[in-house]
Motif scaffolding. Structure first.
Motif, PDB file in Angstrom:
ATOM      1  N   PHE A  25     -51.783 -64.844 -16.144  1.00 55.57           N
ATOM      2  CA  PHE A  25     -52.875 -64.926 -17.130  1.00 55.57           C
ATOM      3  C   PHE A  25     -52.467 -64.221 -18.419  1.00 55.57           C
ATOM      4  O   PHE A  25     -52.809 -64.646 -19.507  1.00 55.57           O
ATOM      5  CB  PHE A  25     -54.154 -64.300 -16.567  1.00 55.57           C
ATOM      6  CG  PHE A  25     -54.713 -65.045 -15.385  1.00 55.57           C
ATOM      7  CD1 PHE A  25     -54.890 -66.416 -15.428  1.00 55.57           C
ATOM      8  CD2 PHE A  25     -55.080 -64.373 -14.224  1.00 55.57           C
ATOM      9  CE1 PHE A  25     -55.411 -67.115 -14.348  1.00 55.57           C
ATOM     10  CE2 PHE A  25     -55.602 -65.059 -13.133  1.00 55.57           C
ATOM     11  CZ  PHE A  25     -55.764 -66.429 -13.195  1.00 55.57           C
TER      12      PHE A  25
ATOM     13  N   MET B 193     -54.599 -65.261 -21.917  1.00 57.32           N
ATOM     14  CA  MET B 193     -56.014 -65.474 -21.625  1.00 57.32           C
ATOM     15  C   MET B 193     -56.802 -64.289 -22.199  1.00 57.32           C
ATOM     16  O   MET B 193     -56.269 -63.188 -22.334  1.00 57.32           O
ATOM     17  CB  MET B 193     -56.227 -65.547 -20.106  1.00 57.32           C
ATOM     18  CG  MET B 193     -55.454 -66.653 -19.422  1.00 57.32           C
ATOM     19  SD  MET B 193     -55.894 -68.299 -19.988  1.00 57.32           S
ATOM     20  CE  MET B 193     -56.901 -68.836 -18.663  1.00 57.32           C
ATOM     21  N   PRO B 194     -58.090 -64.497 -22.500  1.00 56.91           N
ATOM     22  CA  PRO B 194     -58.882 -63.422 -23.097  1.00 56.91           C
ATOM     23  C   PRO B 194     -58.896 -62.169 -22.217  1.00 56.91           C
ATOM     24  O   PRO B 194     -59.026 -62.267 -20.996  1.00 56.91           O
ATOM     25  CB  PRO B 194     -60.287 -64.026 -23.177  1.00 56.91           C
ATOM     26  CG  PRO B 194     -60.077 -65.504 -23.169  1.00 56.91           C
ATOM     27  CD  PRO B 194     -58.849 -65.749 -22.356  1.00 56.91           C
ATOM     28  N   GLY B 195     -58.743 -61.027 -22.854  1.00 59.44           N
ATOM     29  CA  GLY B 195     -58.871 -59.759 -22.144  1.00 59.44           C
ATOM     30  C   GLY B 195     -57.672 -59.336 -21.322  1.00 59.44           C
ATOM     31  O   GLY B 195     -57.707 -58.313 -20.659  1.00 59.44           O
ATOM     32  N   MET B 196     -56.608 -60.130 -21.352  1.00 63.25           N
ATOM     33  CA  MET B 196     -55.428 -59.755 -20.575  1.00 63.25           C
ATOM     34  C   MET B 196     -54.579 -58.758 -21.367  1.00 63.25           C
ATOM     35  O   MET B 196     -54.450 -58.862 -22.582  1.00 63.25           O
ATOM     36  CB  MET B 196     -54.604 -60.997 -20.231  1.00 63.25           C
ATOM     37  CG  MET B 196     -55.324 -61.925 -19.256  1.00 63.25           C
ATOM     38  SD  MET B 196     -55.629 -61.149 -17.643  1.00 63.25           S
ATOM     39  CE  MET B 196     -57.314 -60.619 -17.812  1.00 63.25           C
ATOM     40  N   LEU B 197     -54.018 -57.790 -20.670  1.00 61.83           N
ATOM     41  CA  LEU B 197     -53.334 -56.691 -21.341  1.00 61.83           C
ATOM     42  C   LEU B 197     -51.890 -56.536 -20.860  1.00 61.83           C
ATOM     43  O   LEU B 197     -51.586 -56.848 -19.715  1.00 61.83           O
ATOM     44  CB  LEU B 197     -54.096 -55.386 -21.073  1.00 61.83           C
ATOM     45  CG  LEU B 197     -55.533 -55.333 -21.587  1.00 61.83           C
ATOM     46  CD1 LEU B 197     -56.232 -54.078 -21.067  1.00 61.83           C
ATOM     47  CD2 LEU B 197     -55.558 -55.358 -23.104  1.00 61.83           C
TER      48      LEU B 197
ATOM     49  N   CYS C  42     -64.950 -60.764 -18.812  1.00 61.96           N
ATOM     50  CA  CYS C  42     -64.541 -61.954 -18.083  1.00 61.96           C
ATOM     51  C   CYS C  42     -65.026 -61.826 -16.648  1.00 61.96           C
ATOM     52  O   CYS C  42     -64.799 -60.826 -15.981  1.00 61.96           O
ATOM     53  CB  CYS C  42     -63.021 -62.118 -18.126  1.00 61.96           C
ATOM     54  SG  CYS C  42     -62.446 -62.627 -19.753  1.00 61.96           S
TER      55      CYS C  42
ATOM     56  N   PHE D  43     -65.172 -71.763 -21.685  1.00 59.32           N
ATOM     57  CA  PHE D  43     -64.142 -70.995 -20.981  1.00 59.32           C
ATOM     58  C   PHE D  43     -64.704 -70.339 -19.717  1.00 59.32           C
ATOM     59  O   PHE D  43     -65.656 -69.565 -19.772  1.00 59.32           O
ATOM     60  CB  PHE D  43     -63.542 -69.927 -21.901  1.00 59.32           C
ATOM     61  CG  PHE D  43     -62.528 -69.069 -21.209  1.00 59.32           C
ATOM     62  CD1 PHE D  43     -61.340 -69.623 -20.746  1.00 59.32           C
ATOM     63  CD2 PHE D  43     -62.765 -67.722 -20.992  1.00 59.32           C
ATOM     64  CE1 PHE D  43     -60.407 -68.838 -20.083  1.00 59.32           C
ATOM     65  CE2 PHE D  43     -61.838 -66.934 -20.339  1.00 59.32           C
ATOM     66  CZ  PHE D  43     -60.651 -67.497 -19.888  1.00 59.32           C
TER      67      PHE D  43
ATOM     68  N   GLU E 195     -60.595 -67.243 -14.567  1.00 61.63           N
ATOM     69  CA  GLU E 195     -60.148 -67.272 -13.172  1.00 61.63           C
ATOM     70  C   GLU E 195     -59.955 -65.847 -12.665  1.00 61.63           C
ATOM     71  O   GLU E 195     -59.309 -65.638 -11.641  1.00 61.63           O
ATOM     72  CB  GLU E 195     -58.820 -68.032 -13.081  1.00 61.63           C
ATOM     73  CG  GLU E 195     -58.977 -69.534 -13.014  1.00 61.63           C
ATOM     74  CD  GLU E 195     -59.762 -69.976 -11.786  1.00 61.63           C
ATOM     75  OE1 GLU E 195     -59.421 -69.539 -10.681  1.00 61.63           O
ATOM     76  OE2 GLU E 195     -60.735 -70.745 -11.946  1.00 61.63           O
ATOM     77  N   TYR E 196     -60.439 -64.895 -13.422  1.00 66.26           N
ATOM     78  CA  TYR E 196     -60.213 -63.486 -13.062  1.00 66.26           C
ATOM     79  C   TYR E 196     -61.444 -62.672 -13.420  1.00 66.26           C
ATOM     80  O   TYR E 196     -62.294 -63.114 -14.199  1.00 66.26           O
ATOM     81  CB  TYR E 196     -58.975 -62.944 -13.771  1.00 66.26           C
ATOM     82  CG  TYR E 196     -58.947 -63.270 -15.257  1.00 66.26           C
ATOM     83  CD1 TYR E 196     -59.553 -62.428 -16.186  1.00 66.26           C
ATOM     84  CD2 TYR E 196     -58.355 -64.439 -15.727  1.00 66.26           C
ATOM     85  CE1 TYR E 196     -59.560 -62.742 -17.532  1.00 66.26           C
ATOM     86  CE2 TYR E 196     -58.363 -64.761 -17.069  1.00 66.26           C
ATOM     87  CZ  TYR E 196     -58.965 -63.900 -17.970  1.00 66.26           C
ATOM     88  OH  TYR E 196     -58.976 -64.211 -19.296  1.00 66.26           O
TER      89      TYR E 196
ATOM     90  N   GLY F  28     -59.696 -57.432 -18.945  1.00 66.21           N
ATOM     91  CA  GLY F  28     -60.679 -58.487 -18.759  1.00 66.21           C
ATOM     92  C   GLY F  28     -61.849 -58.446 -19.713  1.00 66.21           C
ATOM     93  O   GLY F  28     -62.770 -59.237 -19.603  1.00 66.21           O
TER      94      GLY F  28
ATOM     95  N   TYR G 212     -56.993 -72.964 -23.892  1.00 59.53           N
ATOM     96  CA  TYR G 212     -58.296 -73.039 -23.226  1.00 59.53           C
ATOM     97  C   TYR G 212     -59.473 -73.074 -24.208  1.00 59.53           C
ATOM     98  O   TYR G 212     -60.618 -73.065 -23.792  1.00 59.53           O
ATOM     99  CB  TYR G 212     -58.460 -71.825 -22.294  1.00 59.53           C
ATOM    100  CG  TYR G 212     -58.026 -70.528 -22.956  1.00 59.53           C
ATOM    101  CD1 TYR G 212     -58.866 -69.872 -23.829  1.00 59.53           C
ATOM    102  CD2 TYR G 212     -56.747 -69.999 -22.743  1.00 59.53           C
ATOM    103  CE1 TYR G 212     -58.468 -68.718 -24.472  1.00 59.53           C
ATOM    104  CE2 TYR G 212     -56.346 -68.841 -23.381  1.00 59.53           C
ATOM    105  CZ  TYR G 212     -57.203 -68.197 -24.231  1.00 59.53           C
ATOM    106  OH  TYR G 212     -56.809 -67.068 -24.872  1.00 59.53           O
TER     107      TYR G 212
END
Lengths: 486, 498
Positions: A45, A50-54, B79, B95, B98-99, B204, B330
């Motif tokens: 991710f 993807m949003p919020g991934m660090l 998220c 959106f 998946e997490y 997230g 996405y």
């Protein structure tokens, strides 16, 4: 005094080498780095932004950069930092590359290269920084679509930036070769240029000595040392022709076409992108404890230069032979394993080197093979030399044994037995053979006795022939001398 | 089931006054009933009922968790696995992650029930919840002087504040980059705490300004905030800026004596206050002196520079953080694109709202070659000065700083259009300093404005990771202010009353 002037022009070259750090996972995620997987199967991710991934820094990759820094005599910075380089590109999912723009992990350093005249030249390294690789855009699958493969996105790279110290394409190529060798020695990079493990950007300009540097062209993404040499040679000629024709060299980025051997303009630097570098707020500054640096330093494997010196001192090799052997870590490892397998390592070392550099290299070249593709065990080279050392076979017979060995992959000891090649050391048999030779060649014997001593070699040859080449040459010499001078 | 706190709800669940499923249904009905208040942008009824059933099973087995069966609202920038997460932007309209974010995972692990996702300013950029792609939401209150006017809940966590104030959930998560928890809490008459930077994981959470963003709760009272924060916070290796500190049981410090504590009042925060504000500060002083505290007048000279620095650092980071919403993967993708340049430009032009664009442009500008040193680097220097100002001139001599949360009460939605962006940014003037310095800060409802009977909040700022001191003092203020009584004087819109 610079002997490299071309028509009075001095060439100034600086290189940026992008080396993929040999790790199992990416620089900031746990995705595997393995080459050649199905597209988009090694993507987390985070890699897909993807949003919020660090990002979470791969400490093993950091250790490899530290190791490289120590190996190239650089200064390991106890505080370095990651910055964002912002630009839009479809295979850069986050819209920025994480790199080290302002405070790199390694500052300074140098490597020494061997010049054509046998002298050494020290080439300085400006810094090494860590960064992420981008993904791959694929444009040739469908006419109206582009595809993106993010397997490569986030793979750890070290960018090794030299000072503009190189004055010829030869020096540049030697620099990359030496650097590649060091990286292989310490295991920080696999240096497989076909897999893109090592890519070079070359900055090149020309000027007359004692005048300011000229505008430089940057040739991007060169992926072999041969192409590097070709690209630089072409570019040097092009720049000289341009300047001598009264035209100006613009500051620009160029691409090398390996099919035509030419470089061409990719983009001008005049309207360069503004990457808006700033410190990545998702990562804290990278702070290294002295103990961590010391530990890596202590565990550093022997480097090519040190190994070369050791080969010269311990194994009495010539500088040339030692240089060739250490130039490829696999060859040097092969050599050293063979030496250690010999009965008398120190005595056999020089002979083993000769066999590897002579017969074995000739075979590998002919077959276009690498040394690690040989099917017989490394020890066999040592056994072959052992057989010569203990006088079981002569050096000449050894060539026959070698030829058999690379063909059958059999143990030299067995080959000698099977073919009955043991050296004849029985004094009586040798004496008998000499007697027969002297008896069969009365004319030559007479000539010899009347002073034509040059015929000594003839008698040796005849005796050897009679003994099917298996006679101990030293014994033949001694006994023949004894009998003739009686 | 009317307007219960976490503790009251838990007690009722354990005593089987109602089941978690019944409670969840009640809240789902209320959300439906108050639909036009627009507090929730996504309701996940099925999932909520499912969680509530599980909670009931555990309750029946006499098991306990801090938030077992408690229905929560989740700000739409967390998220949530399988639940649409949009940050209230068109660009993320469809959106579905998946997490699960670490904070929401922690809440689930603590037994919480998620009712849905709450409205917010787009990408948390705003102070009135009017920048949301899904439209504004508003408080259930009226201005005494203008009963028709709809009142903003503040921003960016406006949906969370509205949801808790309207009792559409027991408590809610929020997030705070420049005041986005505290200002809405103050406007709504609720408690909101932004903890020390690094206490809660940002994994997230849709990023706005990474170096300033922090998770936190909006709750009905201080005790609930203590329970929520304890449940949300955790050290997380997935967030490199998260700090490995032990997280105290904040609830256990409530009611402890604060005798001898020193409370600093910085004079810079008093300048230009209206009479309501000054009165509130004086009242708070009195309560704290009565509780045995010493009031210390302090000066934080760097205060005026915090807002300008904030409006450089936050947009700079945002301009980079939002680059990933590019129409390639996405996000919303424009129909009008013949080449990659069009794809970027049109997708982003259509996908982002005005305020987000304004901040991306500002951020891009301050990071540009030639301006970087003049703006961004200077802002970072100011940040350092502000941090050391707090340490040297406040926490060297006081335990907690006391200010107002906002200079004024909630304003009308119609008034938003008359405000310039900069006037809107001034909402954050008392709150941004804590973000810039990474300090914990809480807003506690303390009084009502004399003209409109709308809530006003007191802000407590503590030293790094000293949330406990804030909770102790906040509890005393809460008891002294007796806001529960004052709350009855707020004029409600009839349709949202229970």
């Amino acid at each position: 005094m610079n002997n490299n002037l071309i028509n009075g022009w001095e060439v100034i070259i600086g290189l940026e080498v992008h080396a993929q750090i040999a790790t199992k996972s990416k620089l900031f995620s746990a995705s595997p780095t393995e080459f050649g997987a199905e597209p988009n199967t090694h993507v987390s991710f985070y890699d897909a932004a993807m949003p919020g991934m660090l990002p979470v820094l791969n400490t093993y990759a950091v250790d490899q950069a530290i190791k490289t820094g120590i190996a190239i005599n650089g200064k390991v910075n106890k505080i370095s930092r990651f910055d964002r380089k912002n630009y839009f590109y479809p295979d850069l999912p986050s819209g920025y590359q994480i790199t080290q723009m302002f405070f790199p992990i390694i500052s300074g350093g140098y490597i020494d290269i061997l010049l054509e005249d046998g002298s050494n030249k020290r080439l300085r390294i400006h810094h090494i920084h860590m960064e992420q690789d981008a993904g791959k855009s694929v444009h040739d699958i469908a006419p109206h679509f582009s595809f993106i493969d993010l397997n490569r996105a986030g793979i750890p790279l070290m960018e090794i930036v030299s000072e503009p110290d190189m004055r010829s394409s030869y020096e540049a190529v030697q620099y990359v070769k030496s650097l590649r060798n060091i990286l292989k020695y310490i295991g920080a990079c696999d240096c497989n240029m076909e897999k893109g493990n090592l890519r070079v950007d070359a900055n090149i300009s020309i000027h007359k000595p004692d005048t300011p540097f000229g505008n430089r062209a940057e040739i991007k993404n060169i992926n072999s040392t041969k192409f590097l040499g070709d690209a630089l040679d072409y570019e040097i000629q092009r720049q000289i022709m341009e300047v001598e024709a009264g035209r100006k060299i613009p500051q620009e980025t160029r691409l090398f076409n390996s099919n035509t051997g030419e470089t061409r303009t990719m983009r001008s630097k005049e309207n360069a992108d503004d990457y808006r570098y700033f410190p990545d707020p998702d990562l804290k500054p990278l702070i290294l404890e002295q103990s961590r640096i010391d530990k890596i330093k202590n565990e550093l494997p022997e480097l090519p230069e040190a190994r070369k010196k050791r080969f010269i001192n311990d194994y009495k090799l010539t500088e040339f032979d030692a240089t060739v052997l250490v130039d490829d870590k696999t060859v040097a490892d092969y050599y050293e394993k063979a030496v250690n397998a010999a009965k008398t390592p120190t005595e056999s070392a020089k002979s083993i080197a000769n066999w590897i550099l002579g017969e074995l290299f000739a075979f590998l070249n002919k077959e276009n093979k690498n040394i690690n593709e040989l099917l017989f065990p490394i020890e066999y080279i040592a056994y072959l030399v052992d057989l010569i050392q203990d006088k079981t076979i002569s050096g000449k017979i050894a060539k026959t044994v070698f030829a058999d060995m690379i063909e059958t992959n059999n143990n030299p000891k067995d080959i000698v037995k099977k073919l009955g090649l043991e050296q004849i050391q029985d004094e009586n048999i040798i004496k008998q053979a000499i007697d027969e030779v002297l008896k069969n060649n009365p004319k030559q014997l007479e000539q010899y006795k009347s002073g034509k001593t040059a015929l000594f070699g003839f008698f040796v040859g005849q005796t050897m022939k009679l003994l099917q080449g298996k006679g101990n040459p030293e014994m033949i010499n001694n006994i023949l001398k004894e009998l003739l001078d009686k | 089931m009317k307007n219960l706190t976490i503790l009251e709800t838990k007690k009722a669940l354990i005593n089987k006054e109602f089941s978690a499923v019944e409670l969840t249904r009640h809240y789902l009905n209320r959300i439906e009933h108050c639909k036009d208040i627009n507090a929730f942008v996504t309701v996940c009824a099925d999932k909520a009922i499912e969680s509530a059933k599980k909670a009931d099973e555990l309750i029946n087995k006499k098991q306990d968790l801090p938030l077992l069966g408690i229905p929560l609202g989740i700000k739409d920038l967390y998220c949530t696995k399988g639940i649409r997460t949009t940050a209230c932007s068109k660009i993320l309209e469809n959106f579905i992650p998946e997490y699960e974010s670490t904070v929401t995972q922690n809440l689930l692990n603590n037994g919480a029930v998620f009712l849905g996702k709450t409205n917010m300013d787009e990408f948390a950029m705003g102070s009135s919840n009017t920048t949301s792609y899904f439209g504004p939401c508003f408080l259930p209150y009226c201005k005494k002087s203008n009963k028709a006017m709809k009142i903003v809940p503040g921003g960016s966590s406006g949906g969370s504040a509205t949801a808790v104030a309207t009792d559409l959930c027991v408590a809610a998560t929020a997030s705070d980059t420049g005041g986005s928890i505290r200002q809405p809490a103050a406007f709504a008459g609720l408690v909101g705490i932004k903890p020390t930077y690094g206490l809660c994981s940002r994994y997230g959470m849709v990023a706005f300004a990474s170096s300033l963003d922090q998770a936190g709760p909006i709750t009905k009272n201080v005790a609930d905030a203590a329970i929520m924060l304890k449940a949300m916070a955790s050290y997380d290796i997935k967030d490199s800026t998260s700090e490995n500190v032990s997280i105290p049981d904040y609830k256990s410090v409530l009611g402890q004596s604060i005798k001898g504590m020193k409370i600093g009042i910085p004079k810079e925060y008093l300048e230009g206050l209206n009479n309501d504000g000054l009165r509130l500060i004086e009242e708070a002083k009195k309560w704290l002196i009565d509780a045995g505290c010493t009031i210390v007048n302090i000066s934080l000279k760097t205060t005026p520079y915090a807002l300008p620095a904030y409006y450089i650092i936050a947009p700079a980071e945002a301009s980079s953080n939002l680059a990933r919403y590019d129409g390639v993967r996405y996000t919303h993708r424009s129909e009008q694109c013949d080449n990659i340049e069009d794809l970027y430009v049109n997708s982003r032009t259509e996908g982002f709202g005005e305020e987000v664009k304004r901040r991306i442009l500002t951020g891009t500008y301050v990071l540009s070659a030639g301006f970087f040193d003049a703006y961004y680097n200077k802002a970072l220097k100011i940040q350092k000065l502000i941090k050391s100002d707090f340490q040297q001139n406040a926490f060297n001599c006081v335990d907690v700083i006391l200010t107002l949360t906002t200079p004024s009460t909630a304003f009308g939605i119609e008034e938003v259009g008359q405000m310039s962006p900069v006037e809107m940014y001034l909402n954050d003037i008392f709150t941004v300093t804590a973000n810039i310095a990474g300090l914990p800060a809480m807003s506690i409802p303390c009084g009502l404005s004399s003209k409109d009977n709308l809530p006003l909040g007191i802000q407590l700022i503590g030293n790094r990771f000293d949330e406990s001191s804030i909770f102790k003092v906040a509890y005393v203020i809460e008891q002294s202010a007796n806001f529960e009584e004052l709350r009855k004087n707020i004029m409600w819109r009839k349709e949202y009353e229970q």
